[in-house]
Write a protein that holds these residues in place. Structure first.
Motif, mmCIF file in Angstrom:
data_model
loop_
_atom_site.group_PDB
_atom_site.id
_atom_site.type_symbol
_atom_site.label_atom_id
_atom_site.label_comp_id
_atom_site.label_asym_id
_atom_site.label_seq_id
_atom_site.Cartn_x
_atom_site.Cartn_y
_atom_site.Cartn_z
ATOM 1 N N ASN A 142 7.564 5.809 -2.729
ATOM 2 C CA ASN A 142 6.480 6.785 -2.879
ATOM 3 C C ASN A 142 6.162 7.509 -1.575
ATOM 4 O O ASN A 142 5.533 8.561 -1.593
ATOM 5 C CB ASN A 142 5.213 6.107 -3.412
ATOM 6 C CG ASN A 142 5.368 5.697 -4.851
ATOM 7 O OD1 ASN A 142 6.183 6.253 -5.584
ATOM 8 N ND2 ASN A 142 4.615 4.702 -5.267
ATOM 9 N N PHE A 157 2.112 -4.589 -11.975
ATOM 10 C CA PHE A 157 0.891 -5.010 -11.280
ATOM 11 C C PHE A 157 0.720 -4.303 -9.929
ATOM 12 O O PHE A 157 0.170 -4.859 -8.990
ATOM 13 C CB PHE A 157 0.856 -6.533 -11.082
ATOM 14 C CG PHE A 157 1.070 -7.309 -12.343
ATOM 15 C CD1 PHE A 157 0.137 -7.276 -13.356
ATOM 16 C CD2 PHE A 157 2.223 -8.054 -12.530
ATOM 17 C CE1 PHE A 157 0.341 -7.981 -14.536
ATOM 18 C CE2 PHE A 157 2.437 -8.757 -13.698
ATOM 19 C CZ PHE A 157 1.494 -8.724 -14.711
ATOM 20 N N TYR A 158 1.178 -3.054 -9.847
ATOM 21 C CA TYR A 158 1.106 -2.309 -8.586
ATOM 22 C C TYR A 158 -0.325 -2.227 -8.074
ATOM 23 O O TYR A 158 -0.586 -2.447 -6.900
ATOM 24 C CB TYR A 158 1.687 -0.903 -8.769
ATOM 25 C CG TYR A 158 1.759 -0.116 -7.486
ATOM 26 C CD1 TYR A 158 2.874 -0.194 -6.668
ATOM 27 C CD2 TYR A 158 0.705 0.693 -7.072
ATOM 28 C CE1 TYR A 158 2.953 0.514 -5.473
ATOM 29 C CE2 TYR A 158 0.770 1.401 -5.876
ATOM 30 C CZ TYR A 158 1.897 1.306 -5.089
ATOM 31 O OH TYR A 158 1.963 1.997 -3.906
ATOM 32 N N LYS A 159 -1.261 -1.918 -8.961
ATOM 33 C CA LYS A 159 -2.654 -1.750 -8.537
ATOM 34 C C LYS A 159 -3.216 -3.049 -7.952
ATOM 35 O O LYS A 159 -3.878 -3.041 -6.917
ATOM 36 C CB LYS A 159 -3.490 -1.278 -9.726
ATOM 37 C CG LYS A 159 -4.772 -0.612 -9.335
ATOM 38 C CD LYS A 159 -5.457 0.188 -10.409
ATOM 39 C CE LYS A 159 -5.428 -0.354 -11.788
ATOM 40 N NZ LYS A 159 -6.299 0.339 -12.722
ATOM 41 N N GLU A 160 -2.945 -4.166 -8.612
ATOM 42 C CA GLU A 160 -3.435 -5.453 -8.135
ATOM 43 C C GLU A 160 -2.799 -5.821 -6.790
ATOM 44 O O GLU A 160 -3.465 -6.325 -5.890
ATOM 45 C CB GLU A 160 -3.153 -6.560 -9.167
ATOM 46 C CG GLU A 160 -3.943 -6.433 -10.450
ATOM 47 C CD GLU A 160 -3.284 -5.530 -11.495
ATOM 48 O OE1 GLU A 160 -2.298 -4.820 -11.162
ATOM 49 O OE2 GLU A 160 -3.745 -5.530 -12.637
ATOM 50 N N ASP A 180 -1.542 -3.707 -4.639
ATOM 51 C CA ASP A 180 -2.000 -2.769 -3.632
ATOM 52 C C ASP A 180 -3.331 -3.223 -3.038
ATOM 53 O O ASP A 180 -3.588 -3.030 -1.851
ATOM 54 C CB ASP A 180 -2.126 -1.366 -4.230
ATOM 55 C CG ASP A 180 -2.319 -0.308 -3.170
ATOM 56 O OD1 ASP A 180 -1.535 -0.316 -2.192
ATOM 57 O OD2 ASP A 180 -3.236 0.516 -3.305
ATOM 58 N N ALA A 181 -4.155 -3.852 -3.856
ATOM 59 C CA ALA A 181 -5.435 -4.362 -3.357
ATOM 60 C C ALA A 181 -5.219 -5.456 -2.315
ATOM 61 O O ALA A 181 -6.001 -5.585 -1.371
ATOM 62 C CB ALA A 181 -6.276 -4.895 -4.510
ATOM 63 N N ARG A 216 6.284 1.213 -2.828
ATOM 64 C CA ARG A 216 5.489 1.950 -1.836
ATOM 65 C C ARG A 216 6.382 2.788 -0.918
ATOM 66 O O ARG A 216 6.060 3.930 -0.595
ATOM 67 C CB ARG A 216 4.658 0.971 -1.026
ATOM 68 C CG ARG A 216 3.701 1.674 -0.108
ATOM 69 C CD ARG A 216 2.679 0.730 0.420
ATOM 70 N NE ARG A 216 1.910 1.428 1.426
ATOM 71 C CZ ARG A 216 0.627 1.274 1.598
ATOM 72 N NH1 ARG A 216 -0.031 0.434 0.847
ATOM 73 N NH2 ARG A 216 -0.002 1.939 2.537
ATOM 74 N N TYR A 241 6.586 -4.562 -4.599
ATOM 75 C CA TYR A 241 5.510 -3.662 -4.175
ATOM 76 C C TYR A 241 5.977 -2.805 -2.998
ATOM 77 O O TYR A 241 5.773 -1.593 -2.983
ATOM 78 C CB TYR A 241 4.261 -4.459 -3.795
ATOM 79 C CG TYR A 241 3.225 -3.602 -3.113
ATOM 80 C CD1 TYR A 241 2.391 -2.781 -3.861
ATOM 81 C CD2 TYR A 241 3.101 -3.580 -1.731
ATOM 82 C CE1 TYR A 241 1.452 -1.969 -3.243
ATOM 83 C CE2 TYR A 241 2.172 -2.772 -1.106
ATOM 84 C CZ TYR A 241 1.351 -1.970 -1.869
ATOM 85 O OH TYR A 241 0.438 -1.163 -1.249
ATOM 86 N N THR A 251 6.604 2.927 -9.411
ATOM 87 C CA THR A 251 5.605 1.872 -9.476
ATOM 88 C C THR A 251 6.315 0.562 -9.768
ATOM 89 O O THR A 251 7.522 0.534 -9.995
ATOM 90 C CB THR A 251 4.530 2.180 -10.529
ATOM 91 O OG1 THR A 251 3.471 1.234 -10.394
ATOM 92 C CG2 THR A 251 5.074 2.136 -11.939
ATOM 93 N N ASP A 283 -6.304 -1.820 0.972
ATOM 94 C CA ASP A 283 -7.343 -1.191 0.172
ATOM 95 C C ASP A 283 -8.699 -1.445 0.820
ATOM 96 O O ASP A 283 -9.031 -2.579 1.134
ATOM 97 C CB ASP A 283 -7.312 -1.791 -1.249
ATOM 98 C CG ASP A 283 -8.277 -1.142 -2.202
ATOM 99 O OD1 ASP A 283 -9.105 -0.329 -1.763
ATOM 100 O OD2 ASP A 283 -8.203 -1.452 -3.400
#
Length: 123
Positions: A79, A91-94, A96-97, A76, A72, A88, A102
């Motif tokens: 980016n 499970f980047y979104k998970e 990131d939370a 990041r 991750y 990415t 977040d």
């Protein structure tokens, strides 16, 4: 030649999602933030994984969390460079939370202005 150590089976998507869910729980995050020596917390994560039907010990959970955190952070960091194509990780979104601050997962600080009490008294 000495015998080779057996490698743990590859993590399935379901196992990873369950690990991320357990790791992301506020109680677990609080324990991990409060202590540098947190192997007992990974023992709790392992027990939660066993309850969900996955056979993973504390060391396997700890290593996988470190790998997920590293992937991750690399994505990041890539980016954050201007002009770089977006990167990415799985499970980047998970992740990131949990790791990205977040606003839906980080409790906001509230300031009590006392206005609510006055409104309740009027009703």
């Amino acid at each position: 030649m000495p015998p080779r150590a057996r490698r743990a089976p590859v993590w399935s998507n379901g196992e990873l999602l369950d690990l991320i869910a357990v790791w992301g729980e506020e109680a677990v995050q609080s324990q991990l933030r409060s202590s540098r020596r947190n192997f007992s917390t990974f023992g709790q994560i392992s027990r939660a994984m066993i309850e969900r039907g996955h056979d993973r010990d504390a060391m396997q959970c700890r290593i996988k969390v470190k790998e997920l955190r590293s992937a991750y952070r690399k994505a990041r960091k890539a980016n954050s460079r201007s002009g770089a194509p977006p990167k990415t990780c799985r499970f980047y979104k998970e992740l990131d939370a949990i790791l990205g601050g977040d606003p839906t997962t980080v409790p906001s600080t509230t300031v009590d202005t006392g206005e609510r009490d006055e409104e309740e008294k009027e009703e």
